[in-house]
Design a protein around this motif. Sequence first.
Motif, PDB file in Angstrom:
ATOM      1  N   LEU A 168      83.647  30.353   6.598  1.00 53.24           N
ATOM      2  CA  LEU A 168      84.428  29.308   5.943  1.00 53.24           C
ATOM      3  C   LEU A 168      84.060  27.925   6.460  1.00 53.24           C
ATOM      4  O   LEU A 168      84.168  26.933   5.739  1.00 53.24           O
ATOM      5  N   TYR A 169      83.613  27.858   7.718  1.00 54.32           N
ATOM      6  CA  TYR A 169      83.183  26.569   8.258  1.00 54.32           C
ATOM      7  C   TYR A 169      81.706  26.317   7.973  1.00 54.32           C
ATOM      8  O   TYR A 169      81.315  25.221   7.615  1.00 54.32           O
ATOM      9  N   HIS A 170      80.907  27.362   8.126  1.00 56.00           N
ATOM     10  CA  HIS A 170      79.458  27.228   7.917  1.00 56.00           C
ATOM     11  C   HIS A 170      79.103  27.635   6.493  1.00 56.00           C
ATOM     12  O   HIS A 170      78.377  28.608   6.272  1.00 56.00           O
ATOM     13  N   THR A 171      79.635  26.883   5.551  1.00 56.00           N
ATOM     14  CA  THR A 171      79.353  27.182   4.147  1.00 56.00           C
ATOM     15  C   THR A 171      77.888  26.893   3.827  1.00 56.00           C
ATOM     16  O   THR A 171      77.276  25.995   4.402  1.00 56.00           O
ATOM     17  N   ASN A 172      77.343  27.676   2.912  1.00 56.46           N
ATOM     18  CA  ASN A 172      75.940  27.514   2.488  1.00 56.46           C
ATOM     19  C   ASN A 172      74.968  27.631   3.658  1.00 56.46           C
ATOM     20  O   ASN A 172      73.898  27.015   3.663  1.00 56.46           O
ATOM     21  N   THR A 173      75.359  28.408   4.664  1.00 58.19           N
ATOM     22  CA  THR A 173      74.511  28.623   5.837  1.00 58.19           C
ATOM     23  C   THR A 173      74.405  30.114   6.111  1.00 58.19           C
ATOM     24  O   THR A 173      75.408  30.829   6.064  1.00 58.19           O
ATOM     25  N   ASN A 174      73.205  30.572   6.406  1.00 58.11           N
ATOM     26  CA  ASN A 174      73.020  31.952   6.849  1.00 58.11           C
ATOM     27  C   ASN A 174      73.438  32.012   8.309  1.00 58.11           C
ATOM     28  O   ASN A 174      72.801  31.390   9.170  1.00 58.11           O
ATOM     29  N   LEU A 175      74.513  32.725   8.606  1.00 60.78           N
ATOM     30  CA  LEU A 175      75.052  32.723   9.964  1.00 60.78           C
ATOM     31  C   LEU A 175      74.030  33.198  10.990  1.00 60.78           C
ATOM     32  O   LEU A 175      74.045  32.744  12.131  1.00 60.78           O
ATOM     33  N   SER A 176      73.133  34.078  10.582  1.00 54.61           N
ATOM     34  CA  SER A 176      72.125  34.583  11.517  1.00 54.61           C
ATOM     35  C   SER A 176      71.085  33.534  11.874  1.00 54.61           C
ATOM     36  O   SER A 176      70.342  33.699  12.843  1.00 54.61           O
ATOM     37  N   ASP A 177      71.042  32.448  11.108  1.00 49.50           N
ATOM     38  CA  ASP A 177      70.082  31.382  11.395  1.00 49.50           C
ATOM     39  C   ASP A 177      70.605  30.378  12.422  1.00 49.50           C
ATOM     40  O   ASP A 177      69.850  29.529  12.898  1.00 49.50           O
ATOM     41  N   LEU A 178      71.882  30.448  12.768  1.00 54.26           N
ATOM     42  CA  LEU A 178      72.445  29.500  13.724  1.00 54.26           C
ATOM     43  C   LEU A 178      71.918  29.785  15.126  1.00 54.26           C
ATOM     44  O   LEU A 178      71.839  30.941  15.548  1.00 54.26           O
ATOM     45  N   SER A 179      71.566  28.746  15.847  1.00 52.78           N
ATOM     46  CA  SER A 179      71.086  28.898  17.226  1.00 52.78           C
ATOM     47  C   SER A 179      72.264  29.142  18.156  1.00 52.78           C
ATOM     48  O   SER A 179      73.427  28.873  17.801  1.00 52.78           O
ATOM     49  N   PRO A 180      72.009  29.647  19.370  1.00 53.22           N
ATOM     50  CA  PRO A 180      73.106  29.804  20.334  1.00 53.22           C
ATOM     51  C   PRO A 180      73.881  28.514  20.562  1.00 53.22           C
ATOM     52  O   PRO A 180      75.120  28.537  20.643  1.00 53.22           O
ATOM     53  N   LYS A 181      73.190  27.388  20.645  1.00 56.56           N
ATOM     54  CA  LYS A 181      73.885  26.104  20.842  1.00 56.56           C
ATOM     55  C   LYS A 181      74.743  25.758  19.639  1.00 56.56           C
ATOM     56  O   LYS A 181      75.880  25.273  19.794  1.00 56.56           O
ATOM     57  N   GLU A 182      74.226  25.974  18.443  1.00 56.46           N
ATOM     58  CA  GLU A 182      75.022  25.711  17.239  1.00 56.46           C
ATOM     59  C   GLU A 182      76.257  26.596  17.195  1.00 56.46           C
ATOM     60  O   GLU A 182      77.335  26.160  16.772  1.00 56.46           O
ATOM     61  N   ASN A 183      76.120  27.841  17.646  1.00 58.35           N
ATOM     62  CA  ASN A 183      77.267  28.744  17.683  1.00 58.35           C
ATOM     63  C   ASN A 183      78.311  28.275  18.692  1.00 58.35           C
ATOM     64  O   ASN A 183      79.514  28.314  18.421  1.00 58.35           O
ATOM     65  N   ALA A 184      77.855  27.824  19.858  1.00 58.55           N
ATOM     66  CA  ALA A 184      78.795  27.343  20.872  1.00 58.55           C
ATOM     67  C   ALA A 184      79.444  26.028  20.447  1.00 58.55           C
ATOM     68  O   ALA A 184      80.620  25.785  20.727  1.00 58.55           O
ATOM     69  N   ASP A 185      78.677  25.170  19.769  1.00 55.71           N
ATOM     70  CA  ASP A 185      79.185  23.869  19.331  1.00 55.71           C
ATOM     71  C   ASP A 185      80.163  23.981  18.171  1.00 55.71           C
ATOM     72  O   ASP A 185      80.964  23.072  17.937  1.00 55.71           O
ATOM     73  N   SER A 186      80.085  25.060  17.424  1.00 59.15           N
ATOM     74  CA  SER A 186      80.927  25.201  16.238  1.00 59.15           C
ATOM     75  C   SER A 186      82.411  25.238  16.606  1.00 59.15           C
ATOM     76  O   SER A 186      82.803  25.882  17.587  1.00 59.15           O
ATOM     77  N   PRO A 187      83.253  24.579  15.815  1.00 63.84           N
ATOM     78  CA  PRO A 187      84.689  24.589  16.111  1.00 63.84           C
ATOM     79  C   PRO A 187      85.464  25.716  15.447  1.00 63.84           C
ATOM     80  O   PRO A 187      86.678  25.820  15.624  1.00 63.84           O
ATOM     81  N   TRP A 188      84.790  26.591  14.699  1.00 66.59           N
ATOM     82  CA  TRP A 188      85.523  27.572  13.907  1.00 66.59           C
ATOM     83  C   TRP A 188      86.373  28.484  14.778  1.00 66.59           C
ATOM     84  O   TRP A 188      87.525  28.800  14.424  1.00 66.59           O
ATOM     85  N   TYR A 189      85.813  28.942  15.904  1.00 67.19           N
ATOM     86  CA  TYR A 189      86.530  29.934  16.726  1.00 67.19           C
ATOM     87  C   TYR A 189      87.729  29.306  17.430  1.00 67.19           C
ATOM     88  O   TYR A 189      88.751  29.965  17.644  1.00 67.19           O
ATOM     89  N   MET A 190      87.609  28.031  17.810  1.00 70.22           N
ATOM     90  CA  MET A 190      88.744  27.337  18.394  1.00 70.22           C
ATOM     91  C   MET A 190      89.876  27.217  17.384  1.00 70.22           C
ATOM     92  O   MET A 190      91.043  27.483  17.687  1.00 70.22           O
ATOM     93  N   ALA A 191      89.525  26.814  16.147  1.00 75.51           N
ATOM     94  CA  ALA A 191      90.535  26.675  15.100  1.00 75.51           C
ATOM     95  C   ALA A 191      91.225  28.004  14.823  1.00 75.51           C
ATOM     96  O   ALA A 191      92.456  28.061  14.651  1.00 75.51           O
ATOM     97  N   ALA A 192      90.450  29.073  14.776  1.00 73.31           N
ATOM     98  CA  ALA A 192      91.031  30.392  14.521  1.00 73.31           C
ATOM     99  C   ALA A 192      91.946  30.830  15.662  1.00 73.31           C
ATOM    100  O   ALA A 192      93.060  31.320  15.434  1.00 73.31           O
ATOM    101  N   ALA A 193      91.489  30.650  16.899  1.00 73.55           N
ATOM    102  CA  ALA A 193      92.301  31.035  18.056  1.00 73.55           C
ATOM    103  C   ALA A 193      93.612  30.266  18.081  1.00 73.55           C
ATOM    104  O   ALA A 193      94.680  30.829  18.379  1.00 73.55           O
ATOM    105  N   ILE A 194      93.563  28.987  17.762  1.00 67.21           N
ATOM    106  CA  ILE A 194      94.773  28.166  17.768  1.00 67.21           C
ATOM    107  C   ILE A 194      95.738  28.609  16.675  1.00 67.21           C
ATOM    108  O   ILE A 194      96.953  28.684  16.896  1.00 67.21           O
ATOM    109  N   ALA A 195      95.221  28.904  15.491  1.00 62.77           N
ATOM    110  CA  ALA A 195      96.099  29.354  14.417  1.00 62.77           C
ATOM    111  C   ALA A 195      96.816  30.647  14.810  1.00 62.77           C
ATOM    112  O   ALA A 195      98.017  30.807  14.571  1.00 62.77           O
ATOM    113  N   PHE A 196      96.095  31.572  15.431  1.00 60.18           N
ATOM    114  CA  PHE A 196      96.737  32.801  15.904  1.00 60.18           C
ATOM    115  C   PHE A 196      97.780  32.493  16.973  1.00 60.18           C
ATOM    116  O   PHE A 196      98.891  33.035  16.950  1.00 60.18           O
ATOM    117  N   ALA A 197      97.433  31.631  17.923  1.00 61.10           N
ATOM    118  CA  ALA A 197      98.365  31.291  18.997  1.00 61.10           C
ATOM    119  C   ALA A 197      99.621  30.635  18.452  1.00 61.10           C
ATOM    120  O   ALA A 197     100.752  30.980  18.832  1.00 61.10           O
TER     121      ALA A 197
END
Length: 251
Positions: A18-47
């Motif tokens: 949902l955050y990385h629209t029009n992107t092949n998730l497997s193409d993201l580099s480790p740094k791009e994955n760490a820099d992405s805010p999607w997991y923070m947003a998801a964790a906060i919504a659950f919390a």
Amino acid sequence: MSANLNPSPEFLSGLRALYHTNTNLSDLSPKENADSPWYMAAAIAFAAANRPNAVPVVFEYALTTVPKEEHALRLQIARKVRDGVFKAGMICGFPRVINALASLHKATPEELKDKETLRDRSMSVEQATKQGQAYFESTYGDTTAKTQSFLWDIFPDLEYYVTSFAYGFGYAHNSATSPIETSYAMISALIATDMPTQIAWHLAGAVRNGATPGEVRGIRNIAMTVSKEVGVVWKDEVPDVKDEGSVLLDH
């Protein structure tokens, strides 16, 4: 999702997309994955929705996107989740944050835990107020004076606390979460707790802090998807952000 069920890898992959629209998730580099805010947003919504056991599941999934030898990037992920959830506490309440961080702590490898505060404990109230005022202005723009006057009018102590401590000590610190990510943390917590007026404020604030409307909309979609999954029902429509950065109600 019941209180006893955790999000599946497929559900989390969908949130990531949902955050990385029009992107092949497997193409993201480790740094791009760490820099992405999607997991923070998801964790906060659950919390914020009082599903603390889901927070470490999101965290552990995010760690799988970075190789184990990339310690700095894995620490970045851990700190982003912790600091984002902490910042959300000033919106959703610290009892929920304590439960979420306690659950996260149990699942965090020892080498990814912090032993000292990220924030400067020697900061004076005057320094915090100055820092908070600057961050408030960057978030609210030309609505700053009106918003702070409103807070002061309804209770002067509230405006003082918000500017000096919530913004000055809490939100303005950006070693783990950037100003944009801080806006995302607010948006996720506000959506999960059904606060449409403040959602509108911070959708616009995220754009002022440098996010694109598309990026903000991705965070909004993540928070709404998590909230719906755990049974959050909104009494009113959830505001959306227009391409020019203003907000409209979702129909």
